[in-house]
Design a protein around this motif. Structure first.
Motif, mmCIF file in Angstrom:
data_model
loop_
_atom_site.group_PDB
_atom_site.id
_atom_site.type_symbol
_atom_site.label_atom_id
_atom_site.label_comp_id
_atom_site.label_asym_id
_atom_site.label_seq_id
_atom_site.Cartn_x
_atom_site.Cartn_y
_atom_site.Cartn_z
ATOM 1 N N ALA A 18 48.292 12.974 -51.977
ATOM 2 C CA ALA A 18 47.401 12.423 -53.000
ATOM 3 C C ALA A 18 46.293 11.586 -52.359
ATOM 4 C CB ALA A 18 48.197 11.579 -53.985
ATOM 5 N N MET A 19 46.643 10.775 -51.365
ATOM 6 C CA MET A 19 45.645 9.951 -50.689
ATOM 7 C C MET A 19 44.596 10.831 -50.005
ATOM 8 S SD MET A 19 47.977 6.872 -49.050
ATOM 9 C CE MET A 19 46.584 6.165 -48.182
ATOM 10 N N ARG A 20 45.057 11.917 -49.377
ATOM 11 C CA ARG A 20 44.128 12.805 -48.682
ATOM 12 C C ARG A 20 43.180 13.479 -49.675
ATOM 13 N NH1 ARG A 20 47.611 15.954 -46.361
ATOM 14 N NH2 ARG A 20 47.878 14.565 -44.576
ATOM 15 N N GLN A 21 43.727 13.901 -50.828
ATOM 16 C CA GLN A 21 42.891 14.549 -51.838
ATOM 17 C C GLN A 21 41.831 13.592 -52.373
ATOM 18 O OE1 GLN A 21 43.001 17.903 -52.742
ATOM 19 N NE2 GLN A 21 44.310 17.887 -50.920
ATOM 20 N N ILE A 22 42.238 12.327 -52.577
ATOM 21 C CA ILE A 22 41.286 11.342 -53.081
ATOM 22 C C ILE A 22 40.192 11.094 -52.051
ATOM 23 C CG2 ILE A 22 41.018 8.915 -53.746
ATOM 24 C CD1 ILE A 22 43.895 9.100 -54.880
ATOM 25 N N GLN A 23 40.606 10.963 -50.784
ATOM 26 C CA GLN A 23 39.620 10.719 -49.734
ATOM 27 C C GLN A 23 38.626 11.875 -49.594
ATOM 28 O OE1 GLN A 23 42.455 9.504 -46.460
ATOM 29 N NE2 GLN A 23 40.786 8.071 -46.059
ATOM 30 N N GLU A 24 39.130 13.095 -49.715
ATOM 31 C CA GLU A 24 38.282 14.258 -49.468
ATOM 32 C C GLU A 24 37.469 14.685 -50.683
ATOM 33 O OE1 GLU A 24 40.906 17.255 -48.099
ATOM 34 O OE2 GLU A 24 41.272 16.333 -46.134
ATOM 35 N N ARG A 25 37.958 14.389 -51.909
ATOM 36 C CA ARG A 25 37.352 15.004 -53.077
ATOM 37 C C ARG A 25 36.785 14.021 -54.104
ATOM 38 N NH1 ARG A 25 41.356 19.857 -54.801
ATOM 39 N NH2 ARG A 25 39.532 20.294 -56.092
ATOM 40 N N ALA A 26 37.147 12.760 -54.006
ATOM 41 C CA ALA A 26 36.655 11.801 -55.011
ATOM 42 C C ALA A 26 35.137 11.655 -54.928
ATOM 43 C CB ALA A 26 37.317 10.444 -54.810
ATOM 44 N N LEU A 27 34.502 11.513 -56.076
ATOM 45 C CA LEU A 27 33.052 11.386 -56.114
ATOM 46 C C LEU A 27 32.594 10.146 -55.360
ATOM 47 C CD1 LEU A 27 30.306 12.325 -57.181
ATOM 48 C CD2 LEU A 27 30.768 10.977 -59.250
ATOM 49 N N GLU A 28 33.288 9.033 -55.594
ATOM 50 C CA GLU A 28 32.954 7.800 -54.891
ATOM 51 C C GLU A 28 33.824 7.704 -53.641
ATOM 52 O OE1 GLU A 28 30.584 5.748 -55.638
ATOM 53 O OE2 GLU A 28 30.004 6.764 -57.513
ATOM 54 N N PRO A 29 33.224 7.563 -52.447
ATOM 55 C CA PRO A 29 34.031 7.487 -51.219
ATOM 56 C C PRO A 29 34.896 6.235 -51.198
ATOM 57 C CG PRO A 29 31.736 6.939 -50.769
ATOM 58 C CD PRO A 29 31.786 7.448 -52.179
ATOM 59 N N VAL A 30 36.090 6.362 -50.668
ATOM 60 C CA VAL A 30 37.019 5.237 -50.578
ATOM 61 C C VAL A 30 37.787 5.355 -49.270
ATOM 62 C CG1 VAL A 30 38.775 6.496 -51.887
ATOM 63 C CG2 VAL A 30 38.884 4.005 -51.741
ATOM 64 N N GLY A 31 38.004 4.213 -48.626
ATOM 65 C CA GLY A 31 38.664 4.200 -47.331
ATOM 66 C C GLY A 31 40.176 4.291 -47.452
ATOM 67 N N GLU A 32 40.811 4.687 -46.354
ATOM 68 C CA GLU A 32 42.273 4.833 -46.333
ATOM 69 C C GLU A 32 42.972 3.503 -46.571
ATOM 70 O OE1 GLU A 32 45.249 5.705 -42.758
ATOM 71 O OE2 GLU A 32 44.154 7.515 -43.346
ATOM 72 N N GLN A 33 42.448 2.412 -45.970
ATOM 73 C CA GLN A 33 43.070 1.102 -46.141
ATOM 74 C C GLN A 33 43.010 0.657 -47.600
ATOM 75 O OE1 GLN A 33 44.714 -0.605 -43.756
ATOM 76 N NE2 GLN A 33 45.295 -2.143 -45.285
ATOM 77 N N GLU A 34 41.908 0.941 -48.250
ATOM 78 C CA GLU A 34 41.761 0.571 -49.659
ATOM 79 C C GLU A 34 42.731 1.357 -50.532
ATOM 80 O OE1 GLU A 34 38.187 0.171 -53.003
ATOM 81 O OE2 GLU A 34 37.741 0.802 -50.958
ATOM 82 N N LEU A 35 42.911 2.641 -50.227
ATOM 83 C CA LEU A 35 43.881 3.448 -50.977
ATOM 84 C C LEU A 35 45.302 2.960 -50.733
ATOM 85 C CD1 LEU A 35 42.540 7.092 -50.538
ATOM 86 C CD2 LEU A 35 42.537 5.709 -52.614
ATOM 87 N N PHE A 36 45.587 2.625 -49.485
ATOM 88 C CA PHE A 36 46.914 2.110 -49.131
ATOM 89 C C PHE A 36 47.215 0.830 -49.912
ATOM 90 C CE2 PHE A 36 49.265 -0.922 -46.456
ATOM 91 C CZ PHE A 36 50.458 -0.245 -46.295
ATOM 92 N N ALA A 37 46.243 -0.096 -49.928
ATOM 93 C CA ALA A 37 46.426 -1.345 -50.662
ATOM 94 C C ALA A 37 46.607 -1.080 -52.150
ATOM 95 C CB ALA A 37 45.233 -2.275 -50.425
ATOM 96 N N GLY A 38 45.838 -0.125 -52.684
ATOM 97 C CA GLY A 38 45.970 0.207 -54.097
ATOM 98 C C GLY A 38 47.335 0.764 -54.432
ATOM 99 N N ALA A 39 47.895 1.574 -53.522
ATOM 100 C CA ALA A 39 49.229 2.133 -53.751
ATOM 101 C C ALA A 39 50.280 1.024 -53.780
ATOM 102 C CB ALA A 39 49.555 3.157 -52.670
ATOM 103 N N LEU A 40 50.188 0.092 -52.824
ATOM 104 C CA LEU A 40 51.154 -1.011 -52.788
ATOM 105 C C LEU A 40 51.006 -1.914 -54.010
ATOM 106 C CD1 LEU A 40 51.209 -2.074 -49.028
ATOM 107 C CD2 LEU A 40 52.985 -0.898 -50.319
ATOM 108 N N GLU A 41 49.768 -2.210 -54.387
ATOM 109 C CA GLU A 41 49.550 -3.035 -55.576
ATOM 110 C C GLU A 41 50.106 -2.354 -56.822
ATOM 111 O OE1 GLU A 41 45.371 -3.552 -55.473
ATOM 112 O OE2 GLU A 41 45.423 -5.081 -53.889
ATOM 113 N N GLY A 42 49.966 -1.030 -56.882
ATOM 114 C CA GLY A 42 50.507 -0.293 -58.021
ATOM 115 C C GLY A 42 52.018 -0.361 -58.078
ATOM 116 N N MET A 43 52.665 -0.203 -56.926
ATOM 117 C CA MET A 43 54.131 -0.272 -56.891
ATOM 118 C C MET A 43 54.629 -1.667 -57.267
ATOM 119 S SD MET A 43 55.356 2.081 -53.657
ATOM 120 C CE MET A 43 54.165 1.496 -52.454
#
Length: 347
Positions: free
Chosen positions: A33-58
């Motif tokens: 899911a993180m890879r798909q978001i990084q490669e395909r999301a309209l707005e670019p987002v970094g891996e660290q930001e996605l990682f933090a978002g996943a932890l905050e969500g959990m």
């Protein structure tokens, strides 16, 4: 090896493999899911930001006190535990009439006090930048920094007309959590109430690593040197802090018996903490003040002293935070998890 032991080892191995497969499947989905978001999301987002978002969500799926603390907030969080930071050692406020940045008090034996900053000084500039319209938070951030780094404050002393530049070299500032009734001119707390001889007032602002030691030193001095006969211990607006600090403080006043116990999510007793006679302070009348913002460690202390009939508890119903959080450090530089792992129970 006995055949029975061999069968047991095989069964355990299979069980571990099943668990690992399940865990890795969810891990693989998360990575996908993180890879798909990084490669395909309209707005670019970094891996660290996605990682933090996943932890905050959990962590957001848990109780309100379980949180993920990212690296950028980690130093602030650690300061709340240690009550130490690099700075100059000033308590500041905004003048309610003029809005000017004002020194409430220089802390004793700090770079600011040694450099000649006084109570009532108006701080006009910090490193040449005007403080007009500057918030307290911004001013604090600008005066903080690495120990050894200098900062120049342009201040106007009371009853003087010309401001002066004061160069201050930052140092490690240890903020006391044991406060008194008022400060003397030298910045040292005065704990004895002026109109009530023998009555001391002590406020604990939070429970940090040094709080119990600070409190013990203060009360010993009040007993031995200042004629204290009774104590008001103020825990109002105290949000809590370290469980260990609360236990140590209870142990100062209670000679024996249970202080507090913790239980896991299944209701099983996890830990029981008892008082010891060693280091217990002498008996004297004591009142504990609490309000609706007294939480966590504050409630542990108030409940323990009340249940052991060591102090009267006066004020409002407390906050009601009966849980214990543990700090789980992730691999650097990924921050920490503050996770609720137990509930606490009064004696």
């Amino acid at each position: 090896m006995p055949r029975r032991n061999l069968r047991l080892m095989i069964a355990l191995t299979l069980f571990c493999l099943v668990c690992a497969t399940r865990a890795s499947r969810h891990g693989q989905v998360l990575v996908f899911a993180m890879r798909q978001i990084q490669e395909r999301a309209l707005e670019p987002v970094g891996e660290q930001e996605l990682f933090a978002g996943a932890l905050e969500g959990m962590m957001g799926r848990l109780d309100p006190y379980s949180v993920y603390i990212p690296p950028k907030l980690l130093s602030d969080f650690e300061e709340t535990l240690t009550q130490e930071f690099g700075g100059v050692g000033l308590e500041i406020l905004l003048d309610p009439e003029t809005g000017e940045l004002t020194v409430a008090s220089p802390l004793p034996d700090t770079p600011a006090q040694r450099a000649g900053v006084r109570s009532g000084d108006k701080i006009l500039k910090i490193d040449g930048e005007s403080t007009k319209g500057m918030s307290l938070e911004d001013a604090r951030d600008r005066m903080r920094g690495a120990p050894g780094d200098p900062v120049t404050l342009t201040v106007l002393h009371p009853h003087e007309e010309e401001p002066v530049d004061i160069r201050i070299v930052r140092d490690v500032i240890k903020v006391g959590t044991v406060w008194g009734d008022r400060r003397n001119e030298n910045g040292v707390w005065n704990y004895m109430l002026e109109d009530h001889p023998g009555l001391a007032y002590v406020r604990i602002s939070s429970f940090s690593e040094e709080t119990a030691h600070e409190l013990q030193q203060v009360i010993r001095r009040l007993l031995d040197q200042e004629g204290m006969k009774a104590l008001i211990l103020d825990l109002r607006n105290n949000p809590g802090g370290l469980l260990e600090a609360a236990i140590e403080i209870c142990d100062l006043f209670v000679a024996s018996g249970q202080i507090v116990s913790t239980r896991d999510r299944d209701g099983r007793v996890r830990s029981i903490f008892h008082a010891s006679q060693s280091g217990t302070l002498p008996q004297f009348p004591m009142v504990v003040l609490i309000n609706q913002l007294s939480a966590s460690a504050s409630e542990i202390v108030a409940a323990c002293l009340q249940d052991h009939r060591r102090a009267a508890v006066v004020g409002q119903r407390s906050f009601g935070k009966g849980t214990v959080q543990e700090i789980i450090r992730l691999e650097r530089p990924d921050g920490v998890l503050k996770l609720t792992t137990a509930s606490y129970w009064r004696p």
